[in-house]
Scaffold this active site. Sequence first.
Site, PDB file in Angstrom:
ATOM      1  N   SER A  10      42.320  54.031  42.562  1.00 43.44           N
ATOM      2  CA  SER A  10      41.556  52.795  42.716  1.00 43.44           C
ATOM      3  C   SER A  10      42.296  51.883  43.691  1.00 43.44           C
ATOM      4  CB  SER A  10      41.415  52.074  41.377  1.00 43.44           C
ATOM      5  OG  SER A  10      41.061  50.726  41.621  1.00 43.44           O
ATOM      6  N   HIS A  35      38.461  55.510  44.986  1.00 48.76           N
ATOM      7  CA  HIS A  35      37.690  54.726  44.016  1.00 48.76           C
ATOM      8  C   HIS A  35      37.702  53.254  44.436  1.00 48.76           C
ATOM      9  CE1 HIS A  35      36.001  54.076  39.943  1.00 48.76           C
ATOM     10  NE2 HIS A  35      36.721  52.972  39.922  1.00 48.76           N
ATOM     11  N   ASP A  37      36.466  49.558  43.583  1.00 46.76           N
ATOM     12  CA  ASP A  37      35.987  48.690  42.505  1.00 46.76           C
ATOM     13  C   ASP A  37      35.348  47.444  43.086  1.00 46.76           C
ATOM     14  OD1 ASP A  37      36.712  50.039  40.038  1.00 46.76           O
ATOM     15  OD2 ASP A  37      38.781  49.811  40.707  1.00 46.76           O
ATOM     16  N   MET A  39      33.455  44.030  42.406  1.00 44.42           N
ATOM     17  CA  MET A  39      33.299  43.046  41.323  1.00 44.42           C
ATOM     18  C   MET A  39      32.751  41.735  41.891  1.00 44.42           C
ATOM     19  SD  MET A  39      36.866  43.632  39.290  1.00 44.42           S
ATOM     20  CE  MET A  39      37.529  45.287  38.979  1.00 44.42           C
ATOM     21  N   HIS A  68      32.339  52.001  42.491  1.00 43.21           N
ATOM     22  CA  HIS A  68      32.108  51.591  41.103  1.00 43.21           C
ATOM     23  C   HIS A  68      31.634  50.142  41.141  1.00 43.21           C
ATOM     24  CE1 HIS A  68      34.202  50.770  36.939  1.00 43.21           C
ATOM     25  NE2 HIS A  68      32.891  50.611  36.895  1.00 43.21           N
ATOM     26  N   MET A  70      30.502  46.831  39.719  1.00 42.19           N
ATOM     27  CA  MET A  70      30.501  45.962  38.531  1.00 42.19           C
ATOM     28  C   MET A  70      29.883  44.644  38.956  1.00 42.19           C
ATOM     29  SD  MET A  70      34.309  47.104  37.338  1.00 42.19           S
ATOM     30  CE  MET A  70      34.673  47.783  38.967  1.00 42.19           C
ATOM     31  N   MET A 139      34.856  53.985  30.667  1.00 42.60           N
ATOM     32  CA  MET A 139      35.840  52.913  30.883  1.00 42.60           C
ATOM     33  C   MET A 139      36.827  52.911  29.720  1.00 42.60           C
ATOM     34  SD  MET A 139      35.118  51.218  33.711  1.00 42.60           S
ATOM     35  CE  MET A 139      36.447  50.051  33.488  1.00 42.60           C
ATOM     36  N   ASP A 177      38.449  55.787  33.563  1.00 40.15           N
ATOM     37  CA  ASP A 177      38.908  54.692  34.421  1.00 40.15           C
ATOM     38  C   ASP A 177      39.534  53.577  33.582  1.00 40.15           C
ATOM     39  OD1 ASP A 177      39.228  52.796  36.392  1.00 40.15           O
ATOM     40  OD2 ASP A 177      37.088  52.517  36.795  1.00 40.15           O
TER      41      ASP A 177
HETATM   42  C1  DX5 Z   1      38.739  48.066  36.182  1.00 39.13           C
HETATM   43  C2  DX5 Z   1      38.556  49.051  37.301  1.00 39.13           C
HETATM   44  C3  DX5 Z   1      39.575  50.132  37.364  1.00 39.13           C
HETATM   45  C4  DX5 Z   1      40.973  49.641  37.523  1.00 39.13           C
HETATM   46  C5  DX5 Z   1      41.949  50.745  37.250  1.00 39.13           C
HETATM   47  O1  DX5 Z   1      37.630  47.256  36.079  1.00 39.13           O
HETATM   48  O2  DX5 Z   1      37.295  49.679  37.181  1.00 39.13           O
HETATM   49  O3  DX5 Z   1      39.234  51.073  38.371  1.00 39.13           O
HETATM   50  O4  DX5 Z   1      41.222  49.119  38.774  1.00 39.13           O
HETATM   51  O5  DX5 Z   1      43.221  50.217  37.396  1.00 39.13           O
HETATM   52  P1  DX5 Z   1      44.433  50.721  36.505  1.00 39.13           P
HETATM   53  O6  DX5 Z   1      44.585  52.174  36.764  1.00 39.13           O
HETATM   54  O7  DX5 Z   1      45.556  49.893  36.993  1.00 39.13           O
HETATM   55  O8  DX5 Z   1      44.072  50.463  35.073  1.00 39.13           O
HETATM   56 ZN    ZN Z   2      36.755  51.403  38.522  1.00 34.90          ZN
END
Ligand code: DX5
Ligand code: ZN
Length: 221
Positions: A10, A35, A37, A39, A68, A70, A139, A177
């Site tokens: 990620s 990956h 993320d 947000m 991903h 969110m 998750m 994840d």
């Molecule tokens: C959280 C994300 C993850 C996160 C994982 O909302 O979807 O992908 O960044 O990070 P680590 O591996 O540090 O938990």
């Molecule tokens: Zn993620």
Amino acid sequence: MSTPIRIAPSILSADFAKLGEEVRAISDAGADYIHIDVMDGHFVPNITIGPGVVKALRPHSDKVFDCHLMISPVDPYLEAFAEAGADIITVHPEAGAHTHRTLQAIKALGLKAGISLNPGTPAKMLDYYWDLLDLVLVMSVNPGFGGQSFIESQLGKIEAIRGKMDKMGLDIDLQVDGGVSADNAQRVIDAGANVLVAGTASFKGGSSQYAANIKALRGKA
Ligand code: DX5
Ligand code: ZN
């Protein structure tokens, strides 16, 4: 289960000041997916990356771009992420009223579609989505931030979903994840996951460590 284990670093844990370089380095170090993320500060309490950044990163790697999302709403942004170079788009059922339609829209754009289950969301939620899915994301932290602790109760959910997939003869990715590290990777794999997302554990120690970090996440294999 003989599916090879794939590692999806990620980039939330990468150095945002040199993101292109980081994506290149982690790709060269053996990442299978990148990956990303996304947000929005609304569906989750953090704001990260938009389609413009995904587009800027695309020339830096030929790995699978695993986006991903969110964000809520999600439908108005699907096309922009497709145009930016996403290969997989994963969405949360809580982010919109019509997740089935959202998955149809992702497939219509020619992309792979995934659904993500929050720690409190039951596996049963998947029941009427299977024919549209290329990936299920479990998750193992509440979405929003990297660096959180793995929620152990999710191992049972991973096992249940893998059992269901095997029973139905489905060959789709089961991704985990949040809080995944070299310490718990083997347990996550044993539970049935075949794609491990890891931010902190992939990017720790700087680029000279990335290959070792990824190797450690592959478990015994
Ligand atoms: C959280 C994300 C993850 C996160 C994982 O909302 O979807 O992908 O960044 O990070 P680590 O591996 O540090 O938990
Ligand atoms: Zn993620």
